[in-house]
Scaffold this motif. Structure first.
Motif, PDB file in Angstrom:
ATOM      1  N   ALA A  10       0.818  -1.214   0.000  1.00  0.00           N
ATOM      2  CA  ALA A  10       0.000   0.000   0.000  1.00  0.00           C
ATOM      3  C   ALA A  10       0.849   1.260   0.000  1.00  0.00           C
ATOM      4  N   PHE A  11       1.956   1.249   0.737  1.00  0.00           N
ATOM      5  CA  PHE A  11       2.743   2.462   0.877  1.00  0.00           C
ATOM      6  C   PHE A  11       3.925   2.553  -0.082  1.00  0.00           C
ATOM      7  N   ALA A  12       4.436   1.417  -0.529  1.00  0.00           N
ATOM      8  CA  ALA A  12       5.617   1.443  -1.400  1.00  0.00           C
ATOM      9  C   ALA A  12       5.561   0.303  -2.414  1.00  0.00           C
ATOM     10  N   PRO A  13       4.651   0.375  -3.397  1.00  0.00           N
ATOM     11  CA  PRO A  13       4.555  -0.727  -4.359  1.00  0.00           C
ATOM     12  C   PRO A  13       5.816  -0.884  -5.205  1.00  0.00           C
ATOM     13  N   ARG A  14       6.497   0.220  -5.495  1.00  0.00           N
ATOM     14  CA  ARG A  14       7.740   0.116  -6.275  1.00  0.00           C
ATOM     15  C   ARG A  14       8.795  -0.681  -5.517  1.00  0.00           C
ATOM     16  N   LEU A  15       8.903  -0.425  -4.237  1.00  0.00           N
ATOM     17  CA  LEU A  15       9.873  -1.133  -3.417  1.00  0.00           C
ATOM     18  C   LEU A  15       9.544  -2.626  -3.348  1.00  0.00           C
ATOM     19  N   LEU A  16       8.275  -2.950  -3.250  1.00  0.00           N
ATOM     20  CA  LEU A  16       7.869  -4.344  -3.180  1.00  0.00           C
ATOM     21  C   LEU A  16       8.116  -5.063  -4.508  1.00  0.00           C
ATOM     22  N   VAL A  17       7.886  -4.395  -5.625  1.00  0.00           N
ATOM     23  CA  VAL A  17       8.170  -5.004  -6.923  1.00  0.00           C
ATOM     24  C   VAL A  17       9.673  -5.248  -7.073  1.00  0.00           C
ATOM     25  N   ILE A  18      10.494  -4.307  -6.637  1.00  0.00           N
ATOM     26  CA  ILE A  18      11.940  -4.497  -6.698  1.00  0.00           C
ATOM     27  C   ILE A  18      12.375  -5.657  -5.808  1.00  0.00           C
ATOM     28  N   PHE A  19      11.804  -5.741  -4.602  1.00  0.00           N
ATOM     29  CA  PHE A  19      12.122  -6.868  -3.714  1.00  0.00           C
ATOM     30  C   PHE A  19      11.723  -8.193  -4.356  1.00  0.00           C
ATOM     31  N   ALA A  20      10.551  -8.236  -4.987  1.00  0.00           N
ATOM     32  CA  ALA A  20      10.102  -9.470  -5.634  1.00  0.00           C
ATOM     33  C   ALA A  20      11.007  -9.831  -6.806  1.00  0.00           C
ATOM     34  N   TRP A  21      11.459  -8.830  -7.537  1.00  0.00           N
ATOM     35  CA  TRP A  21      12.334  -9.058  -8.688  1.00  0.00           C
ATOM     36  C   TRP A  21      13.679  -9.614  -8.224  1.00  0.00           C
ATOM     37  N   ILE A  22      14.191  -9.106  -7.119  1.00  0.00           N
ATOM     38  CA  ILE A  22      15.477  -9.574  -6.603  1.00  0.00           C
ATOM     39  C   ILE A  22      15.324 -10.941  -5.933  1.00  0.00           C
ATOM     40  N   ALA A  23      14.264 -11.137  -5.149  1.00  0.00           N
ATOM     41  CA  ALA A  23      14.101 -12.367  -4.380  1.00  0.00           C
ATOM     42  C   ALA A  23      13.682 -13.553  -5.251  1.00  0.00           C
ATOM     43  N   ARG A  24      12.812 -13.329  -6.211  1.00  0.00           N
ATOM     44  CA  ARG A  24      12.291 -14.420  -7.043  1.00  0.00           C
ATOM     45  C   ARG A  24      12.427 -14.093  -8.527  1.00  0.00           C
ATOM     46  N   PRO A  25      13.643 -14.059  -9.070  1.00  0.00           N
ATOM     47  CA  PRO A  25      13.789 -13.698 -10.490  1.00  0.00           C
ATOM     48  C   PRO A  25      13.171 -14.719 -11.446  1.00  0.00           C
ATOM     49  N   THR A  26      13.148 -16.000 -11.089  1.00  0.00           N
ATOM     50  CA  THR A  26      12.548 -16.987 -11.989  1.00  0.00           C
ATOM     51  C   THR A  26      11.031 -16.826 -12.044  1.00  0.00           C
ATOM     52  N   TYR A  27      10.394 -16.524 -10.916  1.00  0.00           N
ATOM     53  CA  TYR A  27       8.951 -16.262 -10.913  1.00  0.00           C
ATOM     54  C   TYR A  27       8.642 -15.009 -11.718  1.00  0.00           C
ATOM     55  N   PHE A  28       9.463 -14.000 -11.534  1.00  0.00           N
ATOM     56  CA  PHE A  28       9.274 -12.746 -12.254  1.00  0.00           C
ATOM     57  C   PHE A  28       9.406 -12.966 -13.759  1.00  0.00           C
ATOM     58  N   ASP A  29      10.404 -13.763 -14.162  1.00  0.00           N
ATOM     59  CA  ASP A  29      10.605 -14.051 -15.586  1.00  0.00           C
ATOM     60  C   ASP A  29       9.499 -14.928 -16.155  1.00  0.00           C
ATOM     61  N   SER A  30       8.878 -15.764 -15.323  1.00  0.00           N
ATOM     62  CA  SER A  30       7.790 -16.594 -15.826  1.00  0.00           C
ATOM     63  C   SER A  30       6.501 -15.787 -16.020  1.00  0.00           C
ATOM     64  N   VAL A  31       6.329 -14.726 -15.241  1.00  0.00           N
ATOM     65  CA  VAL A  31       5.134 -13.887 -15.397  1.00  0.00           C
ATOM     66  C   VAL A  31       5.308 -12.911 -16.560  1.00  0.00           C
ATOM     67  N   PHE A  32       6.468 -12.301 -16.667  1.00  0.00           N
ATOM     68  CA  PHE A  32       6.746 -11.340 -17.731  1.00  0.00           C
ATOM     69  C   PHE A  32       7.729 -11.954 -18.712  1.00  0.00           C
ATOM     70  N   ASP A  33       7.479 -11.779 -20.014  1.00  0.00           N
ATOM     71  CA  ASP A  33       8.357 -12.359 -21.030  1.00  0.00           C
ATOM     72  C   ASP A  33       9.662 -11.590 -21.187  1.00  0.00           C
ATOM     73  N   THR A  34       9.606 -10.303 -21.002  1.00  0.00           N
ATOM     74  CA  THR A  34      10.779  -9.456 -21.176  1.00  0.00           C
ATOM     75  C   THR A  34      10.906  -8.531 -19.976  1.00  0.00           C
ATOM     76  N   PHE A  35      12.046  -7.908 -19.827  1.00  0.00           N
ATOM     77  CA  PHE A  35      12.236  -7.009 -18.685  1.00  0.00           C
ATOM     78  C   PHE A  35      11.716  -5.608 -18.961  1.00  0.00           C
ATOM     79  N   ILE A  36      11.361  -5.299 -20.188  1.00  0.00           N
ATOM     80  CA  ILE A  36      10.936  -3.938 -20.548  1.00  0.00           C
ATOM     81  C   ILE A  36       9.583  -3.587 -19.913  1.00  0.00           C
ATOM     82  N   PHE A  37       8.610  -4.502 -20.001  1.00  0.00           N
ATOM     83  CA  PHE A  37       7.282  -4.213 -19.454  1.00  0.00           C
ATOM     84  C   PHE A  37       7.298  -4.050 -17.937  1.00  0.00           C
ATOM     85  N   PRO A  38       7.963  -4.924 -17.189  1.00  0.00           N
ATOM     86  CA  PRO A  38       7.995  -4.663 -15.743  1.00  0.00           C
ATOM     87  C   PRO A  38       8.786  -3.418 -15.376  1.00  0.00           C
TER      88      PRO A  38
END
Length: 110
Positions: A10-38
């Motif tokens: 609620a307060f920092a969605p950008r920070l949470l997306v960055i944490f998710a990208w760093i913590a779970r890169p394979t999950y992030f890559d499976s949801v998004f095909d390329t890094f440009i859209f995220p």
């Protein structure tokens, strides 16, 4: 842990997306095909990117009523930008004449 996730989202969605990208890169890559859209979503529509990340898990993807949550997230992000645009002059108008450099008073000679 769930309450902490919701508060951070609620307060920092950008920070949470960055944490998710760093913590779970394979999950992030499976949801998004390329890094440009995220990356663009992180910059311009962070809450929408976070909701898409949560709803777009690979075996099911986004379908049906999931699009409602994504539409609400888009409206939330755009509402934030509209609110910021609507209040852009509020700080300048409320500060009054003291916002500029200090004015010099003329001596009266008395």
């Amino acid at each position: 842990m769930g309450c902490l996730f919701v508060l951070l989202a609620a307060f920092a969605p950008r920070l949470l997306v960055i944490f998710a990208w760093i913590a779970r890169p394979t999950y992030f890559d499976s949801v998004f095909d390329t890094f440009i859209f995220p990356l663009l979503g992180l910059i311009f529509l962070p809450f929408t990117t976070l909701i898409y990340l949560l709803l777009g898990a690979p075996p099911l993807g986004v379908h049906g009523w999931d699009w409602l949550w994504i539409a609400l997230a888009v409206m939330l992000d755009l509402g934030h930008y509209a609110n910021t645009y609507g209040q852009r002059d509020q700080l300048t108008m409320s500060s009054g004449p003291s916002s500029g450099p200090p004015s010099q008073t003329m001596p009266t000679g008395r």
